[in-house]
Scaffold this active site. Structure first.
Site, PDB file in Angstrom:
ATOM      1  CG  LEU A   1      -2.030  -0.992   1.363  1.00  0.00           C
ATOM      2  CD1 LEU A   1      -2.878  -1.009   2.587  1.00  0.00           C
ATOM      3  CD2 LEU A   1      -2.983  -0.784   0.116  1.00  0.00           C
ATOM      4  N   GLY A   2       2.061   1.231   0.479  1.00  0.00           N
ATOM      5  CA  GLY A   2       3.091   2.186   0.695  1.00  0.00           C
ATOM      6  C   GLY A   2       4.194   1.804   1.489  1.00  0.00           C
ATOM      7  NE  ARG A   3       9.451   0.130  -0.300  1.00  0.00           N
ATOM      8  CZ  ARG A   3      10.267  -0.706  -0.612  1.00  0.00           C
ATOM      9  NH1 ARG A   3       9.895  -1.267  -1.880  1.00  0.00           N
ATOM     10  NH2 ARG A   3      11.308  -1.502   0.009  1.00  0.00           N
ATOM     11  N   GLY A   4       7.940   3.839   3.215  1.00  0.00           N
ATOM     12  CA  GLY A   4       8.863   5.027   3.677  1.00  0.00           C
ATOM     13  C   GLY A   4       9.950   4.543   4.277  1.00  0.00           C
TER      14      GLY A   4
ATOM     15  CB  VAL B   1       1.541   0.085   4.948  1.00  0.00           C
ATOM     16  CG1 VAL B   1       0.024  -0.361   5.421  1.00  0.00           C
ATOM     17  CG2 VAL B   1       2.357   1.113   6.158  1.00  0.00           C
TER      18      VAL B   1
ATOM     19  CG  ASP C   1       5.480  11.761  12.517  1.00  0.00           C
ATOM     20  OD1 ASP C   1       5.844  13.062  11.932  1.00  0.00           O
ATOM     21  OD2 ASP C   1       5.752  10.787  11.829  1.00  0.00           O
TER      22      ASP C   1
END
Length: 504
Positions: free
Chosen positions: A19-22, A27, A142
């Site tokens: 779903l996404g990454r950082g 995720v 955050d």
């Protein structure tokens, strides 16, 4: 994944895709094979661990547990629900509810900026989530667009990875700075501890970013960004409107002067309420305009039977050779105008009763009128010498939307929606980006099946002056069924915009 088989974590969570990454993790969308539901699974990266197992005392493991504990102790619709924590091969995975939709950061990237009322509605829900967290002794630390998820009208605060719990041992040393630099409160940069006020500062930065498309404090690197937070003053946004006093209050550098959650909430509610009231007024005006300008006209009033003598239409009467009698009455055909009252009906009856005398006078000067062909009449007296009512061609009927490009405008890209009802002579032009609406009226030259020209006139209240009052609009439907828009402000040939719209 390998060999066509999906990876399974904790013997039950099948990873279906990213779903996404950082920088701190990724995720995944996953499926809980035990309970038969879709979930989100957050994988925690372990820098320096080389993907191998680590001990339970490793800060990354403790931080993952802290995130799960922080979110799990909170029960609020605006806070993501944590279902489980799995440690596999010495690495932590957090299992959470799967929230539909994207993040606020994604919405800003897609639209450039959000409208004042949409930002207020999002801010109100994030504020309520923060109030619930603060009451339970949890500081998020955050808050930023990437950690706010949008699921239709629901707004969800997520990622409590660096949250602080008031009854737990700190994971960082005193004065250590954590969080995203552009969203850090000045007191945190100066080494002071996090408080509820620091989360509210980050909410103010988030709302400013959403309504302008850029953060209020930014630099070329971390150091210059932090310097801007400490010493810079944000520019007054051009499109914030009623939202600006709230954002400005949340961005007070002194936390003692910063708006509290209880102070900010009624201000955000006022922005949402003002938009709802204005939307109601717009709907009322649109309904009245549609009723007034329908091609078939409003519901006709009961007609009064005319006396047997007929009166020729004014354009069919030849004036006599010589002066006419001063003050002679003129017969006006009934056009079924809206708002007719009994008094008007009485006047019409009186005029019809006088019709016989008027017709006799006309007879003396012109002789008998030319006989009409047999059968019912298909025209009305008022149609002679006047143009017929124009209607929007069928190819344009419907709701069209897209994004306009306006290189010379203060906003170079904005969302546009154009609506035409079936057989209507007018339409509506709306931009949620600019928070303005206009009416559209057919203009010369007359429309064809594929192209028409319109006059655009502003109908919404625009206290900031974002939107032009009038403009010329040309619309053309191409062979693929798309709507090409060419827009030009009246009186300023350099102020032009173009767009390709699709029917929605």
């Amino acid at each position: 994944m390998s060999g066509g088989s999906a990876r399974v974590v904790g013997d039950r969570y099948r990873l279906d895709g990213w779903l996404g990454r950082g920088g701190m993790g990724a995720v995944w969308q996953a499926h809980d094979t035990l309970l038969g539901r879709d979930v989100a699974v957050k994988e925690i990266y372990l820098p320096g661990a080389d993907d191998g197992p680590v001990g339970a005392d490793d800060p990354a493991i403790r931080r993952a547990m802290r995130e799960a504990q922080a979110a799990a102790r909170l029960r609020h619709p605006g806070i993501v629900t944590v279902h489980d924590v799995v440690v596999q091969d010495g690495r932590p995975w957090i299992v959470m509810e799967l929230v539909g939709g994207g993040s606020l950061a994604g919405a800003i990237r897609e639209h450039g900026l959000l409208t004042e009322h949409r930002c207020a509605a999002i801010g109100l829900q994030v504020l309520d989530a923060l109030r619930a967290a603060h009451r339970d002794g949890v500081l998020h630390r955050d808050v930023k667009p990437a950690n706010i998820l949008l699921d239709g009208d629901r707004v969800v605060l997520t990622d409590f990875g660096i949250a602080a719990l008031d009854d737990a041992t700190a994971l960082t040393t005193t004065g250590q700075m954590i969080g995203s630099p552009a969203y850090l409160a000045p007191e945190r940069i100066n080494g002071r501890p996090a408080t509820a006020a620091t989360d509210l500062w980050a909410l103010g930065v988030t709302l400013y970013t959403a309504v302008t498309g850029r953060p209020p404090f930014h630099g070329t690197d971390t150091q210059s960004t932090l310097a801007a937070v400490l010493h810079g003053r944000p520019e007054t946004p051009a499109h914030a409107g009623l939202l600006w006093p709230v954002v400005k209050g949340l961005l007070a550098k002194d936390p003692a002067r910063r708006l509290t959650a209880d102070q900010a909430r009624p201000l955000l509610e006022a922005v949402v309420r003002a938009h709802a009231e204005e939307s109601g007024r717009k709907r009322t005006r649109r309904a009245a305009r549609r009723d007034r300008l329908r091609p078939d006209g409003p519901e006709p009033a009961p007609t009064v039977p005319a006396p047997p003598v007929t009166v020729a239409a004014p354009t069919a009467v030849r004036p006599p050779d010589g002066p006419t009698a001063a003050g002679a009455p003129t017969a006006v055909p009934d056009r079924g105008l809206p708002g007719r009252r009994p008094l008007i009906a009485l006047i019409v009856v009186s005029a019809l009763l006088a019709a016989g005398a008027i017709a006799r006078e006309v007879w003396q000067y012109t002789g008998p009128a030319e006989s009409a062909p047999p059968g019912p009449s298909t025209t009305t007296p008022s149609s002679a010498g006047s143009p017929s009512v124009k209607a929007v061609p069928a190819a344009f009927v419907g709701r069209w939307s897209g994004r306009a490009s306006q290189p010379g405008g203060s906003v170079t890209s904005w969302k546009v929606t154009i609506t035409f009802a079936e057989a209507a002579a007018v339409g509506e032009f709306e931009s949620s980006t600019l928070n303005c609406t206009w009416s559209l009226t057919l203009a010369d030259p007359a429309p064809t099946e594929r192209e028409m020209h319109l006059l655009q006139e502003k109908t919404s209240w625009d206290p900031i002056g974002n939107c032009v009052t009038t403009a010329d609009l040309t619309l053309r439907v191409d062979q693929r069924g798309r709507l090409e828009m060419r827009w030009q402000a009246i009186g300023d040939k350099s102020n032009q915009a173009t767009a390709w719209l699709t029917r929605s």
